[in-house]
Design an enzyme around this catalytic site. Structure first.
Site, PDB file in Angstrom:
ATOM      1  N   LYS A   1       1.808   2.166  -5.138  1.00 15.87           N
ATOM      2  CA  LYS A   1       2.352   1.602  -6.387  1.00 15.87           C
ATOM      3  C   LYS A   1       1.417   1.854  -7.575  1.00 15.87           C
ATOM      4  O   LYS A   1       1.853   2.208  -8.660  1.00 15.87           O
ATOM      5  CB  LYS A   1       2.565   0.080  -6.229  1.00 15.87           C
ATOM      6  CG  LYS A   1       3.504  -0.299  -5.111  1.00 15.87           C
ATOM      7  CD  LYS A   1       3.544  -1.799  -4.889  1.00 15.87           C
ATOM      8  CE  LYS A   1       2.288  -2.402  -4.341  1.00 15.87           C
ATOM      9  NZ  LYS A   1       1.992  -2.098  -2.936  1.00 15.87           N
TER      10      LYS A   1
ATOM     11  N   GLY B   1      -4.515  -4.398  -3.811  1.00 20.66           N
ATOM     12  CA  GLY B   1      -5.514  -3.352  -4.052  1.00 20.66           C
ATOM     13  C   GLY B   1      -4.745  -2.108  -4.455  1.00 20.66           C
ATOM     14  O   GLY B   1      -4.124  -1.472  -3.615  1.00 20.66           O
ATOM     15  N   HIS B   2      -4.704  -1.812  -5.740  1.00 26.39           N
ATOM     16  CA  HIS B   2      -3.904  -0.690  -6.262  1.00 26.39           C
ATOM     17  C   HIS B   2      -4.844   0.418  -6.723  1.00 26.39           C
ATOM     18  O   HIS B   2      -5.667   0.213  -7.618  1.00 26.39           O
ATOM     19  CB  HIS B   2      -3.013  -1.168  -7.417  1.00 26.39           C
ATOM     20  CG  HIS B   2      -1.988  -2.190  -6.991  1.00 26.39           C
ATOM     21  ND1 HIS B   2      -1.109  -2.787  -7.847  1.00 26.39           N
ATOM     22  CD2 HIS B   2      -1.699  -2.692  -5.759  1.00 26.39           C
ATOM     23  CE1 HIS B   2      -0.327  -3.618  -7.166  1.00 26.39           C
ATOM     24  NE2 HIS B   2      -0.677  -3.585  -5.903  1.00 26.39           N
TER      25      HIS B   2
ATOM     26  N   GLN C   1       1.897  -6.129  -3.190  1.00 20.98           N
ATOM     27  CA  GLN C   1       2.358  -6.189  -1.791  1.00 20.98           C
ATOM     28  C   GLN C   1       3.652  -5.375  -1.652  1.00 20.98           C
ATOM     29  O   GLN C   1       3.825  -4.397  -2.357  1.00 20.98           O
ATOM     30  CB  GLN C   1       2.555  -7.650  -1.325  1.00 20.98           C
ATOM     31  CG  GLN C   1       1.253  -8.435  -1.185  1.00 20.98           C
ATOM     32  CD  GLN C   1       0.703  -8.962  -2.487  1.00 20.98           C
ATOM     33  OE1 GLN C   1       1.376  -9.657  -3.203  1.00 20.98           O
ATOM     34  NE2 GLN C   1      -0.549  -8.669  -2.786  1.00 20.98           N
TER      35      GLN C   1
ATOM     36  N   ASP D   1       0.806  -1.227   0.000  1.00 23.13           N
ATOM     37  CA  ASP D   1       0.000   0.000   0.000  1.00 23.13           C
ATOM     38  C   ASP D   1       0.836   1.272   0.000  1.00 23.13           C
ATOM     39  O   ASP D   1       0.440   2.300   0.564  1.00 23.13           O
ATOM     40  CB  ASP D   1      -0.969   0.004   1.205  1.00 23.13           C
ATOM     41  CG  ASP D   1      -1.838  -1.232   1.211  1.00 23.13           C
ATOM     42  OD1 ASP D   1      -2.208  -1.696   0.115  1.00 23.13           O
ATOM     43  OD2 ASP D   1      -2.149  -1.732   2.312  1.00 23.13           O
TER      44      ASP D   1
HETATM   45  P1  GDP Z   1      -0.781   0.321  -3.553  1.00 22.69           P
HETATM   46  O1  GDP Z   1      -1.360  -0.959  -3.076  1.00 22.69           O
HETATM   47  O2  GDP Z   1       0.679   0.421  -3.300  1.00 22.69           O
HETATM   48  O3  GDP Z   1      -1.134   0.645  -4.971  1.00 22.69           O
HETATM   49  O4  GDP Z   1      -1.434   1.466  -2.640  1.00 22.69           O
HETATM   50  P2  GDP Z   1      -2.995   1.604  -2.250  1.00 22.69           P
HETATM   51  O5  GDP Z   1      -3.742   2.044  -3.435  1.00 22.69           O
HETATM   52  O6  GDP Z   1      -3.468   0.381  -1.555  1.00 22.69           O
HETATM   53  O7  GDP Z   1      -2.913   2.710  -1.131  1.00 22.69           O
HETATM   54  C1  GDP Z   1      -2.374   3.970  -1.385  1.00 22.69           C
HETATM   55  C2  GDP Z   1      -3.455   5.025  -1.062  1.00 22.69           C
HETATM   56  O8  GDP Z   1      -2.860   6.289  -0.988  1.00 22.69           O
HETATM   57  C3  GDP Z   1      -4.508   5.130  -2.152  1.00 22.69           C
HETATM   58  O9  GDP Z   1      -5.715   5.539  -1.559  1.00 22.69           O
HETATM   59  C4  GDP Z   1      -3.960   6.226  -3.059  1.00 22.69           C
HETATM   60  O10 GDP Z   1      -4.984   6.910  -3.776  1.00 22.69           O
HETATM   61  C5  GDP Z   1      -3.329   7.131  -2.041  1.00 22.69           C
HETATM   62  N1  GDP Z   1      -2.130   7.856  -2.490  1.00 22.69           N
HETATM   63  C6  GDP Z   1      -1.143   7.476  -3.341  1.00 22.69           C
HETATM   64  N2  GDP Z   1      -0.166   8.412  -3.370  1.00 22.69           N
HETATM   65  C7  GDP Z   1      -0.543   9.391  -2.531  1.00 22.69           C
HETATM   66  C8  GDP Z   1       0.068  10.615  -2.091  1.00 22.69           C
HETATM   67  O11 GDP Z   1       1.182  10.968  -2.476  1.00 22.69           O
HETATM   68  N3  GDP Z   1      -0.629  11.367  -1.184  1.00 22.69           N
HETATM   69  C9  GDP Z   1      -1.844  10.994  -0.709  1.00 22.69           C
HETATM   70  N4  GDP Z   1      -2.438  11.774   0.177  1.00 22.69           N
HETATM   71  N5  GDP Z   1      -2.440   9.855  -1.080  1.00 22.69           N
HETATM   72  C10 GDP Z   1      -1.788   9.050  -1.973  1.00 22.69           C
HETATM   73  P1  IMO Z   2      -0.963  -4.243  -2.219  1.00 20.43           P
HETATM   74  O1  IMO Z   2      -0.492  -4.798  -3.542  1.00 20.43           O
HETATM   75  C1  IMO Z   2      -1.023  -4.689   2.124  1.00 20.43           C
HETATM   76  C2  IMO Z   2      -1.081  -8.813   3.655  1.00 20.43           C
HETATM   77  C3  IMO Z   2      -2.324  -9.302   4.373  1.00 20.43           C
HETATM   78  C4  IMO Z   2      -1.704 -10.253   5.368  1.00 20.43           C
HETATM   79  C5  IMO Z   2      -0.564 -10.886   4.560  1.00 20.43           C
HETATM   80  C6  IMO Z   2      -0.907 -12.242   3.950  1.00 20.43           C
HETATM   81  O2  IMO Z   2      -2.244  -3.497  -2.283  1.00 20.43           O
HETATM   82  O3  IMO Z   2       0.138  -3.479  -1.557  1.00 20.43           O
HETATM   83  P2  IMO Z   2      -2.432 -12.951   1.896  1.00 20.43           P
HETATM   84  O4  IMO Z   2      -3.899 -12.779   1.648  1.00 20.43           O
HETATM   85  O5  IMO Z   2      -1.564 -12.357   0.860  1.00 20.43           O
HETATM   86  O6  IMO Z   2      -2.075 -14.388   2.179  1.00 20.43           O
HETATM   87  O7  IMO Z   2      -2.163 -12.156   3.282  1.00 20.43           O
HETATM   88  O8  IMO Z   2      -0.263  -9.963   3.534  1.00 20.43           O
HETATM   89  N1  IMO Z   2      -1.318  -8.279   2.295  1.00 20.43           N
HETATM   90  C7  IMO Z   2      -1.257  -6.974   1.975  1.00 20.43           C
HETATM   91  N2  IMO Z   2      -1.057  -5.881   2.762  1.00 20.43           N
HETATM   92  N3  IMO Z   2      -1.162  -4.558   0.785  1.00 20.43           N
HETATM   93  C8  IMO Z   2      -1.323  -5.632  -0.004  1.00 20.43           C
HETATM   94  O9  IMO Z   2      -1.298  -5.561  -1.350  1.00 20.43           O
HETATM   95  C9  IMO Z   2      -1.432  -6.911   0.593  1.00 20.43           C
HETATM   96  N4  IMO Z   2      -1.636  -8.158   0.112  1.00 20.43           N
HETATM   97  C10 IMO Z   2      -1.544  -8.981   1.163  1.00 20.43           C
HETATM   98  O10 IMO Z   2      -3.013  -8.241   4.986  1.00 20.43           O
HETATM   99  O11 IMO Z   2      -1.133  -9.550   6.420  1.00 20.43           O
HETATM  100 MG    MG Z   3      -2.902  -1.632  -1.800  1.00 24.25          MG
END
Ligand code: GDP
Ligand code: IMO
Ligand code: MG
Length: 428
Positions: free
Chosen positions: A18, A42-43, A226, A15
């Site tokens: 990416k 979840g991207h 991840q 998270d």
């Molecule tokens: P990922 O799994 O690495 O793609 O990240 P996620 O989408 O799960 O979580 C990142 C969250 O931060 C999302 O809600 C994005 O919209 C938000 N986000 C990404 N970059 C920034 C940033 O520079 N500032 C803020 N405030 N939010 C961001």
């Molecule tokens: P993105 O790509 C954050 C965590 C789960 C749990 C562990 C194992 O959005 O960054 P799993 O279901 O993979 O066997 O769970 O990994 N986990 C993540 N945490 N971002 C993710 O993906 C994750 N995908 C799995 O919460 O701790």
């Molecule tokens: Mg994510």
């Protein structure tokens, strides 16, 4: 622009942002390729002001000129894939024309999901806090050589014999160990055959696709899911996911040579978050942690669970950078730290001799983090796209992270949308 391939992947516990960065860089590449994980990811992207969350589709999917590839290291849930295509199609015309999937991908089956759920709720197993998507059991099948792969769904007799072998094993486990009902063979087989027909037009030799693009000087972006600290080998085992999310997973999971990833961009948040169980040495307990979580919108994009927050942990990130040939960093979410009086960076773990000797095991439960403090900045950075406009103290914070980590920061992200991005290295 350099024609070398590039990787964008998280260096913390996922998270990191990416999805936003892959979408931002997608028009500089000919394809983006997912190489591990599954729909546990979840991207989040903002496209034309609309927030989209992708789980399996590469985050380039809204770019009509870029191909979207799913490599053999990904575990695919057909149900999740086709649901996601339907949901995203209105924002990304012609998805199925540019989406290509490796027939070597392992399929997530109903028995994987059931086992993941039963293990997580049983008192006999360590609770990991998984996403309950069947990811771990699917990778277990792959490694124990009994996985049903996409290619198997195209041949009924091969599918029958594979499923018979695997399902009898799982049904024994469900009934004898967990006291649950058995799953029905025909239902699972029919679904697999149905999905095989739907998947067939999307299948391609991803390894050759990458090679052919590279031969005509087209570059591929490898999108990690991840983060490296959730990597099954390099992460905080056993509180990890079941794949190699670090750069090490790219060659095997996408199908290119290890030397074919020219530039590795590690995405790090200006603080850390973690969802699920497991150690988080710099965790900020109490109201400050909650405030960061609130400002950062730190709620899981896949499961909706709250993310725990902590200070930037330079010790674990530096370890990952040094052992993974990371070229540069992308620092995200500095805007979330706007207006805090003081911001900490963990630069050292106070450890005993045993902890030091076994640091490679990443058992971080009892390390004692040591911090330096940076003065906060009172003007906001949110939405800034020009480094010169960043407040002085925010620049000092960025420089400090760069200095400690030992690699340049090539991108700074100041908000969720593309416009809120500072590109410091125009060569990317
Ligand atoms: P990922 O799994 O690495 O793609 O990240 P996620 O989408 O799960 O979580 C990142 C969250 O931060 C999302 O809600 C994005 O919209 C938000 N986000 C990404 N970059 C920034 C940033 O520079 N500032 C803020 N405030 N939010 C961001
Ligand atoms: P993105 O790509 C954050 C965590 C789960 C749990 C562990 C194992 O959005 O960054 P799993 O279901 O993979 O066997 O769970 O990994 N986990 C993540 N945490 N971002 C993710 O993906 C994750 N995908 C799995 O919460 O701790
Ligand atoms: Mg994510």
């Amino acid at each position: 622009m350099k024609a070398e391939n590039l990787a964008v992947l998280g260096l913390q516990w996922g998270d990191e942002g990416k999805g936003k960065i892959v979408n931002f860089l997608a028009d500089r590449t000919s394809a983006a390729c997912r190489y591990q994980g599954g729909h546990n990811a979840g991207h989040t992207l903002i496209v034309d002001g609309k927030k989209l969350v992708l789980h399996l589709l590469p985050s380039s999917i809204c770019h009509e000129k870029a191909s979207s590839l799913i490599g053999r290291g990904v575990v695919v849930s057909c149900e999740a894939l086709f649901e996601e295509i339907k949901e995203i199609e209105p924002y990304a015309n012609g998805i199925t024309e540019r989406l290509k999937i490796s027939p070597a991908c392992t399929l997530i089956q109903p028995y994987h999901i059931l086992l993941d759920q039963l293990k997580e709720k049983s008192n006999s197993f360590t609770t990991i806090g998984t996403t309950l998507r069947g990811i771990g059991p699917a990778y277990e099948d792959k490694v124990s050589r009994k996985a049903v792969r996409i290619i198997d769904t195209l041949n009924e007799s091969k599918l029958n014999s594979k499923l018979e072998e695997t399902l009898s094993y799982y049904n024994f486990l469900f009934k004898a160990y967990f006291g649950e009902k058995e799953l029905t063979f025909n239902e699972i087989k029919d679904k697999n055959l149905e999905y095989g027909i739907k998947l067939k037009p999307l299948l391609a030799d991803i390894s050759s696709e990458i090679l052919s693009m590279n031969q005509v000087n087209k570059r591929v972006l490898f999108e990690g899911a991840q983060g490296a600290l959730l990597d099954v080998d390099q992460g905080t085992y056993p509180f990890v996911t079941s794949s190699n999310c670090s750069p090490a997973g790219i060659a095997s999971g996408a199908g290119c040579g290890p030397l074919d990833v020219g530039y590795i961009l590690g995405v790090v948040k200006a603080y850390v978050t973690r969802v699920g169980e497991g150690p988080l040495p710099t965790e900020i307990k109490g109201s400050l942690g909650k405030e960061i979580a609130k400002k950062g919108g730190e709620v899981g994009a896949t499961t909706g669970r709250p993310r725990r927050c902590g200070w930037f942990d330079a010790v674990s990130v530096k370890r990952i950078i040094q052992s993974n040939s990371v070229s540069a960093l992308c620092l995200t979410k500095i805007d979330v730290l706007d207006c805090f009086e003081s911001i900490k960076i963990c630069t050292e773990y106070e450890e005993d001799d045993d902890q030091k000797a076994f640091a490679e095991c990443m058992e971080l439960d009892n390390v004692n983090p040591k911090y330096i403090e940076c003065e906060g900045w009172s003007e906001p950075t949110a939405g800034i796209d020009d480094y010169e406009k960043i407040p002085e103290n925010a620049k000092k914070f960025v420089k400090k992270i760069e200095e400690i980590c030992g690699v340049p920061i090539d991108i700074i992200s100041t908000g969720p949308d593309d416009a809120s991005t500072i590109l410091l290295n125009r060569e990317i």
